[in-house]
Design an enzyme around this catalytic site. Structure first.
Site, short mmCIF file in Angstrom:
data_model
loop_
_atom_site.label_atom_id
_atom_site.label_comp_id
_atom_site.label_asym_id
_atom_site.label_seq_id
_atom_site.Cartn_x
_atom_site.Cartn_y
_atom_site.Cartn_z
N TYR A 15 0.85 -1.20 0.00
CA TYR A 15 0.00 0.00 0.00
C TYR A 15 0.88 1.24 0.00
O TYR A 15 1.78 1.37 0.84
CB TYR A 15 -0.91 0.00 1.23
CG TYR A 15 -1.92 1.13 1.26
CD1 TYR A 15 -3.12 1.05 0.57
CD2 TYR A 15 -1.66 2.29 1.99
CE1 TYR A 15 -4.05 2.08 0.61
CE2 TYR A 15 -2.58 3.33 2.03
CZ TYR A 15 -3.77 3.22 1.33
OH TYR A 15 -4.68 4.26 1.36
N PHE A 69 -5.30 9.64 -3.10
CA PHE A 69 -4.06 9.17 -3.74
C PHE A 69 -3.72 7.82 -3.11
O PHE A 69 -3.41 7.75 -1.92
CB PHE A 69 -2.92 10.16 -3.52
CG PHE A 69 -1.60 9.71 -4.11
CD1 PHE A 69 -1.08 10.33 -5.22
CD2 PHE A 69 -0.89 8.66 -3.54
CE1 PHE A 69 0.14 9.92 -5.77
CE2 PHE A 69 0.32 8.24 -4.07
CZ PHE A 69 0.84 8.86 -5.19
N GLU A 70 -3.80 6.79 -3.90
CA GLU A 70 -3.42 5.46 -3.44
C GLU A 70 -2.75 4.71 -4.58
O GLU A 70 -3.19 4.80 -5.73
CB GLU A 70 -4.64 4.62 -3.02
CG GLU A 70 -5.32 5.03 -1.76
CD GLU A 70 -6.49 4.11 -1.44
OE1 GLU A 70 -6.74 3.88 -0.25
OE2 GLU A 70 -7.16 3.63 -2.37
N ILE A 71 -1.68 3.99 -4.26
CA ILE A 71 -1.10 3.02 -5.19
C ILE A 71 -1.02 1.73 -4.39
O ILE A 71 -0.32 1.67 -3.37
CB ILE A 71 0.28 3.44 -5.69
CG1 ILE A 71 0.19 4.80 -6.41
CG2 ILE A 71 0.85 2.39 -6.63
CD1 ILE A 71 1.54 5.35 -6.86
N HIS A 124 -9.41 2.23 4.94
CA HIS A 124 -8.20 1.66 4.34
C HIS A 124 -7.01 1.76 5.29
O HIS A 124 -6.19 0.84 5.38
CB HIS A 124 -7.87 2.40 3.05
CG HIS A 124 -8.77 2.04 1.91
ND1 HIS A 124 -8.57 2.50 0.62
CD2 HIS A 124 -9.87 1.27 1.83
CE1 HIS A 124 -9.51 2.03 -0.18
NE2 HIS A 124 -10.32 1.29 0.54
#
Length: 471
Positions: free
Chosen positions: A273, A329-331, A366
């Site tokens: 994450y 913003f998540e990768i 999350h």
């Protein structure tokens, strides 16, 4: 005969003596500007005052009738008005003006997609995002975009996106070209009231929260969006074959050109994450989330706070502190989100109904899930990506780093001077101090992007200072 002639003569003399109107006018002396009587002046003033009063009354009636209508129009369209203002005021870096100069970078690609949740009316805001996301990253790496919507996509939206990408990349991209673009609709059961939630009671709670000033509390669609992003987006048919995702929002800015592939970095360094901005949650939106997490831990016989969760746990109150990774913003790994462990945790949260009775957001969900289920070294802080969303801006501490990123147009102080309306709470001294604590904590677990000095990387991983815990 003599008598008739005499009459004619008298008549002629009479006509000769009778002056014409012009003669009378010419003979009269010029009219002097005589003073009008005072009474006449008074009447004129009264007439003028009456006319002015009537006009004012008429316009007052127009305003009285127009104001409620105008108020309704503004209220119903406030989101559009506010976002349009942000769109116009956003300080786009010069990179956004580049067109048709980006060639595809060589090398291996990860099995990844760029995921965008949007609405048909967001086309302009999506293009705004692409103006900086394409030049800084995806025009070179060309990962496919997956656009999701709770409604059917309109052809105009699809064409707008395809036209823009064609212009930036100097290639002809069709709306049906799944190599670059995919458009999908959210399943109804993933964007509707679940059977276990009492809708009447939930709507009452939502109104009460709105009365207390909780942002978006009375918007049903916002609650559906938070639940969808927390537990369902990764189940979508269009994402089933992908292993990685980068969540990108409409109306955001990316400031720093990347010269590496974040997906490949995550994959090769066993990360799960990745995030860019950390933020404190508005606790009025999640009053019972911490208690629910503790109950889940008891059921799973988790007797101590896991090390990653310590970052966001208040040990004094033994409750969730509200610290979270800002999920716009998540990768991350789709395999992790689709895992049994994550699924069981989400289902436990969802069973409470508090995505509706309260206003649980996907960001704290999350974050707490990562705290419970992931080791600290499975997280990655993308400090080198300059990014703005709404009133928060992240700029890299180091603007230039060989082999990582190039000229970066991100300057927090300059942006604060130019766009002060964005900075009031995002740059508070208290929060900047908390951010510094987080950066020290992250440094103990970060894998440097530039691994030329492996000895230093090992030392960072064995930092002697214990990671600070946010209150």
């Amino acid at each position: 005969m003599a008598r008739r002639k005499e009459k004619r003569t008298e008549s002629s003399l009479y006509k000769a003596r009778t002056p014409s109107l012009n003669d009378v006018t010419a003979q009269q002396p010029p009219i002097q500007n005589e003073e009008r009587p005072a009474a006449s002046k008074g009447f004129m003033r009264k007439d003028l005052a009456r006319v002015i009063a009537e006009e004012l009354h008429r316009w007052a009636q127009v305003v009285v009738y127009a104001l409620p209508v105008l108020s309704i129009i503004i209220t119903r369209n406030w989101d559009i008005i506010n976002k349009t203002y942000q769109l116009w005021s956003s300080p786009l870096p010069p990179l956004s003006r580049l067109r048709g100069v980006f060639e595809e970078a060589p090398g291996t690609r990860a099995n990844a997609a760029i995921v965008v949740l949007a609405r048909n009316r967001d086309a302009g805001e999506v293009v705004h995002t692409l103006k900086t996301f394409e030049p800084t990253f995806n025009a070179k790496y060309r990962y496919p975009y997956v656009f999701l919507n709770d409604k059917d996509w309109e052809p105009q939206f699809k064409q707008t996106i395809a036209d823009f990408l064609s212009e930036v990349r100097a290639v002809n991209i069709s709306v049906n070209d799944t190599l670059y673009l995919r458009f999908g609709k959210v399943k109804e059961e993933h964007w509707s009231w679940p059977a276990h939630v009492d809708k009447t009671a939930a709507l009452k709670d939502m109104r009460q929260m709105a009365d207390l000033g909780v942002l978006h509390a009375n918007k049903e669609s916002y609650h559906h969006m938070c639940r969808f992003q927390s537990g369902f987006f990764f189940q979508h048919e269009l994402l089933k074959d992908f292993k990685w995702y980068w969540r990108v929002e409409p109306d955001v800015d990316f400031f720093c050109p990347l010269h590496y592939d974040p997906f490949m970095f995550m994959e090769s360094h066993n990360k799960t994450y990745g995030f860019n901005i950390v933020a404190p949650e508005f606790m009025a939106t999640i009053p019972s989330l911490g208690k629910t997490v503790k109950a889940y831990m008891r059921e799973r016989n988790i007797t101590s706070i896991p090390p990653t969760l310590k970052l966001m746990w208040n040990e004094t109150t033994d409750d969730y502190s509200g610290f979270h990774f800002w999920s716009n913003f998540e990768i991350g790994s789709l395999d992790w989100l689709r895992s049994r462990e994550y699924g069981e945790f989400f289902e436990y949260l969802d069973a409470t109904g508090n995505f509706f009775h309260e206003r649980w957001g996907d960001a704290p969900v999350h974050s707490v899930a990562a705290g419970l289920l992931l080791r600290p070294d499975e997280l990655h802080y993308f400090e080198d990506i300059g990014y703005r969303h709404a009133d928060r801006i992240h700029c890299p501490i180091v603007k230039e780093k060989q082999g990582v990123y190039g000229p970066c147009e991100c300057d927090v102080e300059e942006l604060k001077r130019r766009r002060v309306q964005w900075g009031i709470w995002a740059y508070s001294d208290r929060w900047m101090n908390e951010l510094k604590k987080w950066q020290r904590w992250a440094k103990a677990y970060q894998t440097p992007v530039n691994l030329e000095d492996k000895r230093q990387a090992a030392l960072v991983g064995q930092a002697s200072d214990p990671p600070p815990v946010l209150p």
